[in-house]
Design an enzyme around this catalytic site. Sequence first.
Site, PDB file in Angstrom:
ATOM      1  N   ALA A 230     -10.548   1.994   2.807  1.00 30.25           N
ATOM      2  CA  ALA A 230     -10.872   3.399   2.563  1.00 30.25           C
ATOM      3  C   ALA A 230     -12.053   3.616   1.628  1.00 30.25           C
ATOM      4  O   ALA A 230     -12.559   4.736   1.548  1.00 30.25           O
ATOM      5  CB  ALA A 230      -9.645   4.111   1.991  1.00 30.25           C
TER       6      ALA A 230
ATOM      7  N   HIS B  90       0.836  -1.199   0.000  1.00 30.83           N
ATOM      8  CA  HIS B  90       0.000   0.000   0.000  1.00 30.83           C
ATOM      9  C   HIS B  90       0.865   1.241   0.000  1.00 30.83           C
ATOM     10  O   HIS B  90       1.872   1.292   0.704  1.00 30.83           O
ATOM     11  CB  HIS B  90      -0.895   0.027   1.249  1.00 30.83           C
ATOM     12  CG  HIS B  90      -1.847  -1.112   1.315  1.00 30.83           C
ATOM     13  ND1 HIS B  90      -3.056  -1.109   0.664  1.00 30.83           N
ATOM     14  CD2 HIS B  90      -1.763  -2.301   1.948  1.00 30.83           C
ATOM     15  CE1 HIS B  90      -3.670  -2.252   0.897  1.00 30.83           C
ATOM     16  NE2 HIS B  90      -2.910  -2.997   1.678  1.00 30.83           N
ATOM     17  N   PRO B  91       0.466   2.249  -0.756  1.00 31.84           N
ATOM     18  CA  PRO B  91       1.212   3.514  -0.699  1.00 31.84           C
ATOM     19  C   PRO B  91       0.935   4.207   0.629  1.00 31.84           C
ATOM     20  O   PRO B  91      -0.162   4.094   1.175  1.00 31.84           O
ATOM     21  CB  PRO B  91       0.643   4.319  -1.867  1.00 31.84           C
ATOM     22  CG  PRO B  91      -0.733   3.769  -2.052  1.00 31.84           C
ATOM     23  CD  PRO B  91      -0.656   2.309  -1.680  1.00 31.84           C
TER      24      PRO B  91
ATOM     25  N   PHE C 234      -0.522   3.162   8.131  1.00 35.10           N
ATOM     26  CA  PHE C 234      -1.919   3.053   8.530  1.00 35.10           C
ATOM     27  C   PHE C 234      -2.680   2.347   7.420  1.00 35.10           C
ATOM     28  O   PHE C 234      -2.719   2.809   6.285  1.00 35.10           O
ATOM     29  CB  PHE C 234      -2.478   4.457   8.771  1.00 35.10           C
ATOM     30  CG  PHE C 234      -3.934   4.509   9.128  1.00 35.10           C
ATOM     31  CD1 PHE C 234      -4.392   3.947  10.308  1.00 35.10           C
ATOM     32  CD2 PHE C 234      -4.839   5.146   8.295  1.00 35.10           C
ATOM     33  CE1 PHE C 234      -5.741   4.007  10.649  1.00 35.10           C
ATOM     34  CE2 PHE C 234      -6.184   5.220   8.625  1.00 35.10           C
ATOM     35  CZ  PHE C 234      -6.636   4.654   9.811  1.00 35.10           C
TER      36      PHE C 234
END
Length: 173
Positions: free
Chosen positions: A127, A70-71, A123
């Site tokens: 989303a 994940h970015p 984190f």
Amino acid sequence: MSLTLAQFNNLSQEVAIAQLLICCTSSVWANKIANARPFADFDALLANSDAIWDEVQTNEANLLEAFDGHPQIGNVASLKEKYRNTQDSAAHEQSGANDAADDVLEALAKGNQDYLDKFGFIFIVFATGKSAQQMLDLLLARLPNDRATELANAAAEQNKITRLRLSKLLGNA
């Protein structure tokens, strides 16, 4: 790339793993799912994915490998781009809303960095459908947790993300 379940079941091992790594970057998870083929239906794939994820998440290195896919949400410019066209249907347009949004984005960028500094991983949250403010609220609620709690929270969120990505891969989303 959208595949039918039959096409997915018939992919070579190498190609199946490559497609699965788009859904979740845990190599252990991807290999186990590819080895579990063929699946009778999409629900069987999801059930296998959940069961394998339950096994995989017991090893912190597997979790961190999945999280690395994940970015990091830490750059205000990228956050502005992400949320530029996001509108919360319950939100009311008010003067100064743009300034508030910038404040939220700056707080989200700072919170993400604080989270990374505290826990050693980014984190992770499902989303989809969440506004920047909702993301910030979730981040701030989780920031006081201990690392073990956050590994578990992030693992649960990762599984939600993986399930959505599997749905998209197989044209079920």
